[in-house]
Each structure stands twice: as structure tokens, then as C-alpha cells.
Design a protein around this motif. Structure first.
Motif, PDB file in Angstrom:
ATOM      1  N   HIS A  83      79.638 131.721  50.332  1.00 42.33           N
ATOM      2  CA  HIS A  83      78.450 131.803  49.485  1.00 42.33           C
ATOM      3  C   HIS A  83      77.678 130.498  49.568  1.00 42.33           C
ATOM      4  O   HIS A  83      78.240 129.426  49.360  1.00 42.33           O
ATOM      5  CB  HIS A  83      78.837 132.070  48.034  1.00 42.33           C
ATOM      6  CG  HIS A  83      79.533 133.376  47.807  1.00 42.33           C
ATOM      7  ND1 HIS A  83      78.856 134.570  47.723  1.00 42.33           N
ATOM      8  CD2 HIS A  83      80.841 133.673  47.655  1.00 42.33           C
ATOM      9  CE1 HIS A  83      79.721 135.554  47.520  1.00 42.33           C
ATOM     10  NE2 HIS A  83      80.933 135.030  47.482  1.00 42.33           N
ATOM     11  N   PHE A 102      74.226 128.814  47.914  1.00 38.73           N
ATOM     12  CA  PHE A 102      73.183 128.974  46.904  1.00 38.73           C
ATOM     13  C   PHE A 102      72.243 127.780  46.939  1.00 38.73           C
ATOM     14  O   PHE A 102      72.671 126.634  47.066  1.00 38.73           O
ATOM     15  CB  PHE A 102      73.803 129.063  45.500  1.00 38.73           C
ATOM     16  CG  PHE A 102      74.679 130.269  45.290  1.00 38.73           C
ATOM     17  CD1 PHE A 102      74.127 131.518  45.026  1.00 38.73           C
ATOM     18  CD2 PHE A 102      76.061 130.156  45.376  1.00 38.73           C
ATOM     19  CE1 PHE A 102      74.932 132.633  44.836  1.00 38.73           C
ATOM     20  CE2 PHE A 102      76.878 131.254  45.185  1.00 38.73           C
ATOM     21  CZ  PHE A 102      76.312 132.505  44.915  1.00 38.73           C
ATOM     22  N   GLU A 113      71.269 131.264  40.207  1.00 34.80           N
ATOM     23  CA  GLU A 113      72.118 132.169  40.990  1.00 34.80           C
ATOM     24  C   GLU A 113      73.549 131.649  41.065  1.00 34.80           C
ATOM     25  O   GLU A 113      74.515 132.410  40.997  1.00 34.80           O
ATOM     26  CB  GLU A 113      71.528 132.349  42.390  1.00 34.80           C
ATOM     27  CG  GLU A 113      70.169 133.045  42.387  1.00 34.80           C
ATOM     28  CD  GLU A 113      69.533 133.065  43.763  1.00 34.80           C
ATOM     29  OE1 GLU A 113      70.142 132.502  44.712  1.00 34.80           O
ATOM     30  OE2 GLU A 113      68.421 133.614  43.895  1.00 34.80           O
ATOM     31  N   LEU A 114      73.687 130.342  41.218  1.00 33.20           N
ATOM     32  CA  LEU A 114      75.020 129.742  41.250  1.00 33.20           C
ATOM     33  C   LEU A 114      75.748 129.977  39.926  1.00 33.20           C
ATOM     34  O   LEU A 114      76.918 130.373  39.910  1.00 33.20           O
ATOM     35  CB  LEU A 114      74.923 128.237  41.516  1.00 33.20           C
ATOM     36  CG  LEU A 114      76.253 127.473  41.390  1.00 33.20           C
ATOM     37  CD1 LEU A 114      77.165 127.792  42.569  1.00 33.20           C
ATOM     38  CD2 LEU A 114      76.019 125.970  41.280  1.00 33.20           C
ATOM     39  N   ASP A 120      75.311 132.321  37.715  1.00 36.52           N
ATOM     40  CA  ASP A 120      75.701 133.736  37.596  1.00 36.52           C
ATOM     41  C   ASP A 120      76.975 134.012  38.383  1.00 36.52           C
ATOM     42  O   ASP A 120      77.886 134.706  37.898  1.00 36.52           O
ATOM     43  CB  ASP A 120      74.571 134.647  38.107  1.00 36.52           C
ATOM     44  CG  ASP A 120      73.391 134.714  37.144  1.00 36.52           C
ATOM     45  OD1 ASP A 120      73.564 134.320  35.977  1.00 36.52           O
ATOM     46  OD2 ASP A 120      72.301 135.142  37.577  1.00 36.52           O
ATOM     47  N   HIS A 121      77.051 133.468  39.592  1.00 33.64           N
ATOM     48  CA  HIS A 121      78.231 133.684  40.433  1.00 33.64           C
ATOM     49  C   HIS A 121      79.473 133.054  39.803  1.00 33.64           C
ATOM     50  O   HIS A 121      80.541 133.686  39.749  1.00 33.64           O
ATOM     51  CB  HIS A 121      77.993 133.091  41.824  1.00 33.64           C
ATOM     52  CG  HIS A 121      79.178 133.178  42.728  1.00 33.64           C
ATOM     53  ND1 HIS A 121      79.544 134.351  43.363  1.00 33.64           N
ATOM     54  CD2 HIS A 121      80.102 132.236  43.090  1.00 33.64           C
ATOM     55  CE1 HIS A 121      80.635 134.130  44.077  1.00 33.64           C
ATOM     56  NE2 HIS A 121      80.989 132.857  43.929  1.00 33.64           N
ATOM     57  N   MET A 166      80.962 134.962  36.914  1.00 34.05           N
ATOM     58  CA  MET A 166      81.805 136.089  37.347  1.00 34.05           C
ATOM     59  C   MET A 166      83.204 135.608  37.716  1.00 34.05           C
ATOM     60  O   MET A 166      84.203 136.287  37.441  1.00 34.05           O
ATOM     61  CB  MET A 166      81.151 136.812  38.536  1.00 34.05           C
ATOM     62  CG  MET A 166      79.916 137.615  38.169  1.00 34.05           C
ATOM     63  SD  MET A 166      79.339 138.690  39.516  1.00 34.05           S
ATOM     64  CE  MET A 166      78.780 137.476  40.706  1.00 34.05           C
ATOM     65  N   GLU A 167      83.285 134.432  38.315  1.00 37.96           N
ATOM     66  CA  GLU A 167      84.590 133.869  38.653  1.00 37.96           C
ATOM     67  C   GLU A 167      85.375 133.517  37.381  1.00 37.96           C
ATOM     68  O   GLU A 167      86.589 133.726  37.308  1.00 37.96           O
ATOM     69  CB  GLU A 167      84.425 132.622  39.531  1.00 37.96           C
ATOM     70  CG  GLU A 167      83.808 132.882  40.901  1.00 37.96           C
ATOM     71  CD  GLU A 167      84.725 133.685  41.809  1.00 37.96           C
ATOM     72  OE1 GLU A 167      85.923 133.842  41.484  1.00 37.96           O
ATOM     73  OE2 GLU A 167      84.242 134.158  42.853  1.00 37.96           O
ATOM     74  N   VAL A 211      82.161 127.668  47.964  1.00 43.59           N
ATOM     75  CA  VAL A 211      80.796 127.911  47.497  1.00 43.59           C
ATOM     76  C   VAL A 211      79.975 126.650  47.749  1.00 43.59           C
ATOM     77  O   VAL A 211      80.344 125.559  47.288  1.00 43.59           O
ATOM     78  CB  VAL A 211      80.776 128.259  45.993  1.00 43.59           C
ATOM     79  CG1 VAL A 211      79.334 128.429  45.499  1.00 43.59           C
ATOM     80  CG2 VAL A 211      81.594 129.523  45.729  1.00 43.59           C
TER      81      VAL A 211
END
Length: 282
Positions: free
Chosen positions: A2, A4, A9-10, A12-13, A16-17, A90
Motif C-alpha cells: 500500500h 498512500f 486515506e492512510l 482510514d486504512h 481498519m488494521e 505501508v
């Protein structure tokens, strides 16, 4: 992998983690990655479920515009190196406006004197810039741990002070210096040196090691005089400073105290490239 370039956006990702109860590690870099950086990333991978590597050349920590412009930028190569290491890494590579907002300026901090000596004495405003960008990355990523190399040991101590004074709930992990075969501390700036000078710059580490040997029997002032004399004989390297300090407070050592940890710090110019190094003294 990934990659970013937008903070939202980062975040949000990473949220989720976190929903998966994953711990996140952060390795802040300015790119032009080398084995020293990769050793930090490996350490982070071993201790976390997800690792974020930021790649951002931070304008507010450069006191000379020319140095900022010449700083090597090798983003595609950096991403490939990280991908070879672990394709789950990431990468966060924002532009200045995205990470700073409308005004790309440094905050002012009280580092309780840690920023007034050595690098701080020679680079006006440098550590306010460092503190600003590190705080921005820490609060954006919200890692369990963040990893920094001991080559920039003064910076490491200042970041620890930053976390303490700003009440940030993040663990700061210091990692050993990685060196080239001839002893030069690995740095992105080394790429700007000619092959001959790069090899000769191993003299910096050699001098630190000899200073360590002298530390058992000689005073700080005697060692400083000796170091200065060694660089006066070297036609390729120009000494900017050499200092022996208390490891925690970074105050210059006047008289050796029992149960205190001391460290030698050095800054040298080679072909107009500024090189720094340090070594804990036994």
C-alpha cells in the motif's frame, strides 16, 4: 504493498488494521533509503503487525535551502527496496501541504536545552522542524512504537523529550548505527561523496574509536585537542565540532562521574557534505 500520498486515506486504512487489533509501527524517513533505514524497518516488522514507512523530505528542518534542494530523492527505488523486504509495508509519502496544512512552518518547542548544543548550535531552527514533523507523523499514524537510528542520537533524545513534554502515548525505539565496510555511518548524504572521499571518511569512526580508548585515562579537553590535531592533518575532512557529553542531558562533560553514561559526538565536512557520527564511551 500500500502506498498512500493522502493523510485521510492512510488514516482510514490504519483504522481498519486497528479494528483487527493490529499493532502499528512507524519508521519516519526522508527517503534515499539505505541499509541503515532497512535495519529500522526490520526491527519494526519484528515487533508489530503493520509497519508504516514515511518518505518525506521535510523542508522545515533545513537551515540551508541549498541542502534541501540537493537532498537525494529516489522514491521509486525506495518503494522497490521496501517491497523486497516485505510487501505488506505501508508507505506514506505526502506532500508538504497535506501533512502540514496551509502553512508549512515549524512549531516552537522547549526541549530543555537538548536542542541548544552541537547540531542545534550549528543549525538554527533545525530541531523545531524535526519536532514538528515527527509530532505530525506520530499523531497521524498513532503507532504503538516509532523507530529512529542512533546515528542522529541528539535527535533521538529530543524526540524522546518531545513525546514526554507533549504527553504523546507512543514508545520511541532507538536502533544501533549501521556502518559501511570502512566504518562510515550509513547516511543518504554519503551518496554525494566521491568513492575516494567516501572511503577516507571512515577516518571519522576510526577517530571516535581511538577517543574511546583514550577516555579511560585522559580528560575530555585532552581528547578534544587530540581529535582536532588529527583532522588538521587530514586534507579531505574538515572538523566542525567534537564533543563529549552526558548521554541523557547532552551537556558537555567537565569531570567524569561514576555511574554516568557518556557519548562522543562529531560533525565533519567532506566535499561540502556534512557528516555526523557518535559513539558511546566506555
Amino acid at each position: 504493498m500500500h502506498v498512500f500520498d493522502r493523510k485521510a486515506e492512510l488514516i482510514d486504512h490504519l483504522n481498519m488494521e486497528r479494528d483487527k487489533n493490529h499493532e502499528i509501527g512507524l519508521v519516519p524517513t526522508m527517503g534515499a533509503l539505505h541499509k541503515g533505514h532497512l535495519s529500522l524497518v526490520k526491527k519494526a516488522i519484528s515487533e508489530n503487525d503493520v509497519v508504516v514507512v514515511s518518505v518525506f523530505v521535510n523542508p522545515t528542518q533545513f537551515d540551508q535551502k541549498e541542502d534541501l534542494e540537493k537532498y537525494p530523492r529516489t522514491f521509486e527505488r525506495d518503494v522497490e527496496l521496501l517491497k523486497q523486504l516485505d510487501d505488506t509495508i505501508v508507505v506514506f509519502a505526502p506532500d508538504a501541504k497535506d501533512i502540514y496544512g496551509e502553512e508549512v512552518i515549524a512549531k516552537e518547542y522547549n526541549f530543555e536545552g537538548l536542542d541548544k548544543v552541537m547540531e542545534g548550535a550549528f543549525r538554527t531552527g533545525h530541531f523545531d522542524g524535526v519536532g514538528t514533523i515527527v509530532e505530525l507523523f506520530l499523531t497521524t499514524v498513532s503507532p504503538s512504537r516509532a523507530y529512529f537510528g542512533e546515528k542522529d542520537f541528539q535527535q533521538l533524545q529530543i524526540i524522546r523529550k518531545l513525546v514526554e513534554t507533549q504527553n504523546l502515548p507512543f514508545e520511541i525505539v532507538g536502533c544501533p548505527i549501521e556502518r559501511e565496510p570502512h566504518g562510515l555511518a550509513m547516511s543518504s548524504r554519503n551518496e554525494r561523496l566521491s568513492e575516494t572521499t567516501r572511503k577516507e571518511a571512515g577516518f571519522i569512526y576510526k577517530t571516535l574509536k581511538t577517543a574511546n580508548e583514550k577516555f579511560g585515562t585522559e580528560s575530555a579537553s585532552e581528547i578534544k585537542k587530540w581529535v582536532k590535531s588529527q583532522f588538521e592533518k587530514n586534507e579531505l575532512l574538515d572538523l566542525e565540532y567534537f564533543e563529549i557529553t552526558d548521554e541523557n542531558t547532552l551537556t558537555p562533560m567537565l569531570k567524569k562521574q561514576a555511574n554516568q553514561k557518556y557519548r562522543a559526538f562529531i560533525a565533519v565536512y567532506a566535499e561540502n557534505v556534512r557528516l555526523i557520527d557518535n559513539l558511546r564511551l566506555n
